[in-house]
Design an enzyme around this catalytic site. Sequence first.
Site, short mmCIF file in Angstrom:
data_model
loop_
_atom_site.label_atom_id
_atom_site.label_comp_id
_atom_site.label_asym_id
_atom_site.label_seq_id
_atom_site.Cartn_x
_atom_site.Cartn_y
_atom_site.Cartn_z
N LYS A 36 1.95 9.73 -4.95
CA LYS A 36 1.25 9.95 -6.25
C LYS A 36 1.16 8.54 -7.00
O LYS A 36 1.06 8.71 -8.28
CB LYS A 36 1.59 11.12 -6.83
CG LYS A 36 1.27 12.30 -6.04
CD LYS A 36 1.75 13.68 -7.09
CE LYS A 36 1.98 14.83 -6.35
NZ LYS A 36 0.98 15.35 -5.23
N CYS A 37 0.88 7.41 -6.56
CA CYS A 37 0.89 6.26 -7.10
C CYS A 37 -0.35 5.59 -7.16
O CYS A 37 -1.15 5.70 -6.16
CB CYS A 37 1.88 5.37 -6.31
SG CYS A 37 2.30 3.80 -6.98
N THR A 38 -0.51 4.57 -7.97
CA THR A 38 -1.59 3.85 -8.05
C THR A 38 -1.85 2.98 -6.56
O THR A 38 -2.81 2.84 -6.19
CB THR A 38 -1.59 2.78 -9.23
OG1 THR A 38 -1.74 3.46 -10.36
CG2 THR A 38 -2.93 1.88 -9.22
N THR A 55 -0.69 3.89 -3.61
CA THR A 55 -0.45 4.82 -2.46
C THR A 55 -1.62 4.53 -1.54
O THR A 55 -1.24 4.56 -0.29
CB THR A 55 -0.82 6.22 -2.79
OG1 THR A 55 0.43 6.78 -3.57
CG2 THR A 55 -0.62 7.10 -1.82
#
Length: 184
Positions: free
Chosen positions: A35-37, A39
Amino acid sequence: MMTIYDIEVEKATGEKMPLSTYKGKVLLIVNTASKCTFTPQFDDLQKLYDKFNNNNFEILGFPCNQFGEQEPGTNQEAQAFCQLNYGVKFPVFGKIAVNGEEQAPLFQYLKREAGFEGFDDSNSSAKLMRMMISERNPEWLTGDAIKWNFTKFLVNEHGQVIKRYEPYEEPIDFATDIEQLLRS
């Protein structure tokens, strides 16, 4: 003298595995999050894996929940996310800590061998990352701490850490570094 091959890691199943399993291979070791920028970098990581895997190259993914709680699920959920959403075929291991008292020995070793070289001020993502870290976790700005998810380490076939790439550095941009190691 300790090498990367002296370290054991934990598979998503909880089973211990020595990194000596990968002796003789060029490795790209990445702390990941679903759930990361950053990803979407899984796409390029998988492309690198597809391109070089038959040439003694391996990517090792290590989910981490230390940055904005971007990997909240279980080991199996993290692994399934990578496979279902990005078609990841490279190994995704058990969740780990990359900074602090609970940090995994692997990342302690990687940081010691390839320290943080600073933010690239010409890169807008790097500038944003620095601002975000300043607000949330200013202690990570100094020293060799991992700054965020998708920090990547390139390791040669002898287990030597060659280079550290920060999260904003796109995997496809260092394909030539991988090719050079594979040719040597």
